[in-house]
Design a protein around this motif. Structure first.
Motif, PDB file in Angstrom:
ATOM      1  N   LEU A 224       0.793  -1.232   0.000  1.00  0.00           N
ATOM      2  CA  LEU A 224       0.000   0.000   0.000  1.00  0.00           C
ATOM      3  C   LEU A 224       0.822   1.276   0.000  1.00  0.00           C
ATOM      4  CD1 LEU A 224      -2.789  -1.085   2.499  1.00  0.00           C
ATOM      5  CD2 LEU A 224      -2.932  -0.985   0.008  1.00  0.00           C
ATOM      6  N   GLN A 225       2.140   1.171   0.246  1.00  0.00           N
ATOM      7  CA  GLN A 225       3.003   2.354   0.225  1.00  0.00           C
ATOM      8  C   GLN A 225       2.453   3.484   1.107  1.00  0.00           C
ATOM      9  OE1 GLN A 225       6.103   2.536  -1.898  1.00  0.00           O
ATOM     10  NE2 GLN A 225       5.663   0.405  -1.452  1.00  0.00           N
ATOM     11  N   LEU A 226       2.130   3.145   2.347  1.00  0.00           N
ATOM     12  CA  LEU A 226       1.615   4.148   3.284  1.00  0.00           C
ATOM     13  C   LEU A 226       2.700   5.154   3.636  1.00  0.00           C
ATOM     14  CD1 LEU A 226      -0.444   1.831   5.661  1.00  0.00           C
ATOM     15  CD2 LEU A 226      -1.331   3.336   3.877  1.00  0.00           C
ATOM     16  N   ILE A 227       3.945   4.649   3.752  1.00  0.00           N
ATOM     17  CA  ILE A 227       5.078   5.578   3.906  1.00  0.00           C
ATOM     18  C   ILE A 227       6.053   5.274   2.769  1.00  0.00           C
ATOM     19  CG2 ILE A 227       4.876   5.948   6.392  1.00  0.00           C
ATOM     20  CD1 ILE A 227       7.140   3.928   6.808  1.00  0.00           C
ATOM     21  N   LYS A 228       6.611   6.317   2.236  1.00  0.00           N
ATOM     22  CA  LYS A 228       7.516   6.159   1.092  1.00  0.00           C
ATOM     23  C   LYS A 228       8.928   5.879   1.594  1.00  0.00           C
ATOM     24  CE  LYS A 228       4.792   7.128  -2.492  1.00  0.00           C
ATOM     25  NZ  LYS A 228       3.611   6.448  -1.990  1.00  0.00           N
ATOM     26  N   SER A 229       9.587   4.939   0.949  1.00  0.00           N
ATOM     27  CA  SER A 229      10.976   4.667   1.304  1.00  0.00           C
ATOM     28  C   SER A 229      11.780   4.416   0.040  1.00  0.00           C
ATOM     29  CB  SER A 229      11.049   3.441   2.217  1.00  0.00           C
ATOM     30  OG  SER A 229      12.387   3.129   2.478  1.00  0.00           O
ATOM     31  N   GLU A 230      12.925   5.053  -0.018  1.00  0.00           N
ATOM     32  CA  GLU A 230      13.806   4.873  -1.176  1.00  0.00           C
ATOM     33  C   GLU A 230      14.507   3.514  -1.093  1.00  0.00           C
ATOM     34  OE1 GLU A 230      13.835   7.212  -3.575  1.00  0.00           O
ATOM     35  OE2 GLU A 230      12.367   8.229  -2.304  1.00  0.00           O
ATOM     36  N   SER A 231      14.649   3.002   0.137  1.00  0.00           N
ATOM     37  CA  SER A 231      15.442   1.791   0.357  1.00  0.00           C
ATOM     38  C   SER A 231      14.582   0.542   0.326  1.00  0.00           C
ATOM     39  CB  SER A 231      16.147   1.883   1.707  1.00  0.00           C
ATOM     40  OG  SER A 231      16.751   0.657   2.036  1.00  0.00           O
TER      41      SER A 231
END
Length: 260
Positions: A224-231
């Protein structure tokens, strides 16, 4: 029944099953605290053990005295996300009426999808379930049509069915979620009622279940990508979740010095 307003057009309802290690509830705590979701109301029911306490998501002294009860609803309009948090166990023989009331609310509020966060006893896995990741998912037929392909892309493992009569008739398979509380009942009822529900669960044992909660919420975030993370590193993502203030009391107070 709850906070009154319709959730038509809202994408998602997130809720925990009261299951082994309280992993689903801890994961929902992380989502509510990190996304700063605001309280929208409560879920009025006589099926849960009554409970009242201070604000579990207090960020300052002035909001720490707010009261919270056994089942509350939080919302985040920007992501069209609503979360139900359950904080107490079921009263004996009341889990089925609770499931009926919950699914009735889901239907009447017109929320598009439900994600149930749960857990299951690690020691009751069969041989197949011992392999690979301890995380599993289930999709109702209506949701399978919509997102089934994405789960394949993510390389997720679906919860395996197990033999109904091991050693006697291995051909007949059933869904078995030991320690999962209302998970199986909610899922099977959602299948028959045409509700789009996903179950995300982790095999675990009772103890310090904070690492299990982080694993489950990271699993949810993959989808769901609730928080974005590059890693892609799960520990990097874990560090972005905000731990609620109430977790300081998760294991009670320390031992009183007077004991020694």
């Amino acid at each position: 029944l709850v906070c009154g307003h319709s959730l038509t057009g809202w994408v998602l309802s997130l809720q925990p099953a009261v299951s082994v290690g309280n992993v689903g509830q801890l994961a929902v705590d992380l989502v509510i605290a990190t996304l700063h979701m605001s309280k929208a109301g409560y879920f009025y029911t006589d099926c849960l053990v009554p409970m009242v306490g201070n604000n579990p998501y207090a960020t300052a002294e002035d909001n720490s005295g707010e009261l919270s009860i056994n089942a509350e609803v939080y919302s985040l309009p920007s992501k069209k996300l609503v979360a139900l948090q359950i904080r107490s166990p079921f009263i004996k023989n009341k889990s089925r009426p609770f499931c009926e009331a919950l699914l009735s609310w889901v239907k009447s509020s017109n929320c598009a999808r439900v994600v149930l966060l749960s857990s299951s006893h690690a020691y009751q896995r069969d041989d197949e379930q011992l392999l690979g990741t301890p995380l599993r998912y289930l999709l109702t037929p209506d949701l399978e049509k919509a997102v089934g392909g994405l789960m394949q892309e993510l390389n997720w493992k679906e919860m395996e069915k197990v033999a109904a009569y091991p050693g006697i008739n291995d051909a007949e398979k059933i869904l078995h979620i030991p320690g999962g509380g209302i998970t199986k009942l909610l899922f099977t009822e959602s299948c028959s009622k045409g509700i789009q529900m996903a179950v995300l669960l982790k095999f675990c044992s009772e103890g310090d279940n904070i690492p299990d909660a982080f694993a489950l919420v990271n699993y949810l975030n993959e989808w769901l990508q609730l928080i974005k993370s590059e890693s892609k590193n799960s520990s990097d993502v874990s560090s972005q979740w905000q731990i609620p203030s109430s977790w300081r009391l998760l294991f009670g107070n320390g031992l009183p010095p007077a004991l020694f």
